[in-house]
Design an enzyme around this catalytic site. Structure first.
Site, PDB file in Angstrom:
ATOM      1  N   ARG A 107      53.515 -19.606  10.905  1.00  0.00           N
ATOM      2  CA  ARG A 107      52.327 -20.323  11.392  1.00  0.00           C
ATOM      3  C   ARG A 107      51.495 -19.507  12.385  1.00  0.00           C
ATOM      4  NH1 ARG A 107      55.970 -24.972  11.494  1.00  0.00           N
ATOM      5  NH2 ARG A 107      55.560 -26.231   9.641  1.00  0.00           N
ATOM      6  N   LYS A 129      37.485 -12.996  10.487  1.00  0.00           N
ATOM      7  CA  LYS A 129      37.661 -13.373   9.083  1.00  0.00           C
ATOM      8  C   LYS A 129      38.864 -12.625   8.506  1.00  0.00           C
ATOM      9  CE  LYS A 129      33.130 -14.673   7.251  1.00  0.00           C
ATOM     10  NZ  LYS A 129      32.086 -14.277   6.267  1.00  0.00           N
ATOM     11  N   GLU A 171      26.758  -1.793   5.703  1.00  0.00           N
ATOM     12  CA  GLU A 171      26.873  -2.945   6.597  1.00  0.00           C
ATOM     13  C   GLU A 171      26.047  -2.744   7.864  1.00  0.00           C
ATOM     14  OE1 GLU A 171      28.131  -5.713   5.801  1.00  0.00           O
ATOM     15  OE2 GLU A 171      29.703  -5.389   4.300  1.00  0.00           O
ATOM     16  N   LYS A 208      26.729  -8.054  15.652  1.00  0.00           N
ATOM     17  CA  LYS A 208      27.568  -9.004  14.924  1.00  0.00           C
ATOM     18  C   LYS A 208      28.225  -9.995  15.877  1.00  0.00           C
ATOM     19  CE  LYS A 208      31.211  -9.683  11.588  1.00  0.00           C
ATOM     20  NZ  LYS A 208      32.083  -9.127  10.526  1.00  0.00           N
ATOM     21  N   GLU A 218      31.220 -20.003  10.635  1.00  0.00           N
ATOM     22  CA  GLU A 218      30.256 -19.780   9.553  1.00  0.00           C
ATOM     23  C   GLU A 218      29.709 -21.083   8.953  1.00  0.00           C
ATOM     24  OE1 GLU A 218      29.941 -16.179   6.439  1.00  0.00           O
ATOM     25  OE2 GLU A 218      31.472 -17.640   5.900  1.00  0.00           O
ATOM     26  N   ARG A 222      25.979 -17.706  11.325  1.00  0.00           N
ATOM     27  CA  ARG A 222      26.843 -16.608  10.885  1.00  0.00           C
ATOM     28  C   ARG A 222      26.619 -16.282   9.408  1.00  0.00           C
ATOM     29  NH1 ARG A 222      33.243 -15.446  12.218  1.00  0.00           N
ATOM     30  NH2 ARG A 222      33.381 -13.576  10.938  1.00  0.00           N
ATOM     31  N   ASN A 226      25.864 -12.560   5.597  1.00  0.00           N
ATOM     32  CA  ASN A 226      26.141 -12.454   4.168  1.00  0.00           C
ATOM     33  C   ASN A 226      24.963 -11.911   3.372  1.00  0.00           C
ATOM     34  OD1 ASN A 226      28.918 -13.550   3.783  1.00  0.00           O
ATOM     35  ND2 ASN A 226      28.029 -15.335   4.770  1.00  0.00           N
ATOM     36  N   HIS A 229      25.396 -10.041   0.075  1.00  0.00           N
ATOM     37  CA  HIS A 229      26.757 -10.282  -0.384  1.00  0.00           C
ATOM     38  C   HIS A 229      26.858 -11.281  -1.544  1.00  0.00           C
ATOM     39  CE1 HIS A 229      27.709  -8.055   3.198  1.00  0.00           C
ATOM     40  NE2 HIS A 229      29.003  -8.160   2.978  1.00  0.00           N
ATOM     41  N   HIS A 233      28.775  -9.295  -3.983  1.00  0.00           N
ATOM     42  CA  HIS A 233      30.131  -9.719  -4.341  1.00  0.00           C
ATOM     43  C   HIS A 233      30.244  -9.999  -5.834  1.00  0.00           C
ATOM     44  CE1 HIS A 233      31.857 -11.136  -0.183  1.00  0.00           C
ATOM     45  NE2 HIS A 233      32.061  -9.856  -0.416  1.00  0.00           N
ATOM     46  N   HIS A 249      33.000  -1.659  -1.830  1.00  0.00           N
ATOM     47  CA  HIS A 249      32.321  -2.861  -1.327  1.00  0.00           C
ATOM     48  C   HIS A 249      30.930  -2.539  -0.787  1.00  0.00           C
ATOM     49  CE1 HIS A 249      31.713  -6.717   0.607  1.00  0.00           C
ATOM     50  NE2 HIS A 249      31.529  -6.111   1.776  1.00  0.00           N
TER      51      HIS A 249
END
Length: 346
Positions: A107, A129, A171, A208, A218, A222, A226, A229, A233, A249
């Site tokens: 956990r 993330k 980025e 950032k 997000e 936030r 993206n 992306h 993606h 990427h």
């Protein structure tokens, strides 16, 4: 937002101090086959005696639950308790996957991100993330979990080949396009000819962090991060299904930014001149991603699984001018296919 963020030559000594605290019971170091060979020697003297390395294969194709299971097995076999620390040394795959493994093991155990690629230093390792790919979709399974610390040592960039370095630069450009028009105007005259990456990393990380601080989970601003992306993606995920055609990427994000800049222009939010500036700059650095027109619908279909979507609505981050991103912009699959066809014709 994580306050234990160290950039520059002091970052690894800060790591040694963190790991030397009495509360730390065991230290595990997650590496891939590349960072085990190229980066561990620079890091090793900052690690306590008796640390345990865990090595995984390098590559996006190993960013899976199966790899997580191997990491969890190694932690379990070593009887790692909840006071153990997992140090993730690598690019975006290692920092994303390692953070995810740490967040779920017992956990949650503390983890430290030691990003070794430009992409991970300016983006993937910052912001909490974590996650892995699933059924071919990027970062489909994951959680938000802040690391104990992020230690960014620009000297690791010397281990990268030019292609990897350029992928991370995408980025950095993204940050300028969504929130810093002056930086874009200045740096597009310089390009990627950078002698010292440290100031650029500091600026990019600070930008950032400002955005993440407003919206850690997000649900609002936030989403600006993206930009590039949604289509990037989709393109990256599709090409991962095509043996021998995989791309990095950052290369996918660069293509996605051109496509999404065109969508911004198509919707009347970006001028002809601004679109030309974005295209010219990105193509001066990145090679064109190759696909055929008949593949555009198949690529676009991957956007159905984008994490910003709401129901059947595909939400995209677009531009209302260079340096001014806008999120939650609805687009259709046909919009995405049209943007890909535009990119293909360039």
């Amino acid at each position: 937002m994580n306050e234990n963020l160290f950039i520059g030559s002091e970052s690894l000594s800060a790591l040694a101090t963190l790991l030397g605290r009495p509360a730390v019971s065991q230290v595990f170091v997650l590496l891939d086959t590349n960072t085990a060979r190229q980066c561990l020697p620079l890091l090793e003297r900052q690690l306590p005696g008796g640390y345990t390395p865990i090595e995984i294969p390098a590559g996006e194709e190993y960013k899976t639950l199966a790899t997580c299971e191997a990491v969890w097995n190694a932690l379990t076999q070593a009887r790692a308790d909840r006071h153990a620390v997992l140090v993730n040394v690598g690019g975006g795959v290692v920092t994303d996957l390692g953070g995810f493994c740490a967040a779920l093991y017992k956990r949650g155990i503390p983890f430290v991100q030691v990003p070794t690629t430009l992409l991970a230093q300016v983006d993937a390792s910052v912001g909490g993330k974590t996650g892995v790919d699933f059924l071919g979709f990027k970062n489909q399974i994951g959680v938000f979990q802040e690391p104990l610390a992020v230690c960014i040592e620009p000297r690791f960039l010397q281990t990268l080949d030019p292609r990897q370095l350029k992928a991370g630069y995408a980025e950095v450009v993204k940050h300028w396009l969504i929130a810093d028009a002056a930086a874009f105007a200045h740096n597009r005259t310089i390009g990627i000819l950078v002698d010292d990456w440290t100031p650029l990393i500091r600026e990019s990380v600070a930008l950032k962090q400002r955005i993440v601080a407003q919206d850690p989970l997000e649900r609002g601003p936030r989403k600006l991060l993206n930009f590039g992306h949604t289509i990037g993606h989709a393109l990256e995920s599709y090409l991962l299904t095509q043996p021998g055609r995989e791309i990095l990427h950052g290369e996918a994000v660069a293509a996605g930014m051109i496509c999404e800049a065109w969508l911004s222009h198509h919707k009347g939010q970006l001028t002809d001149q601004e679109l030309d500036q974005v295209e010219t700059f990105l193509f001066s650095i990145f090679d064109k991603v190759q696909f055929v027109t008949l593949e555009t619908e198949a690529i676009a279909d991957f956007a159905r699984q984008d994490k910003k979507n709401a129901g059947n609505v595909i939400n995209c981050t677009l531009l209302e001018g260079i340096g001014q991103g806008v999120y939650d912009q609805p687009v259709t699959l046909e919009d995405i296919a049209a943007a890909l066809r535009y990119y293909h014709r360039l």
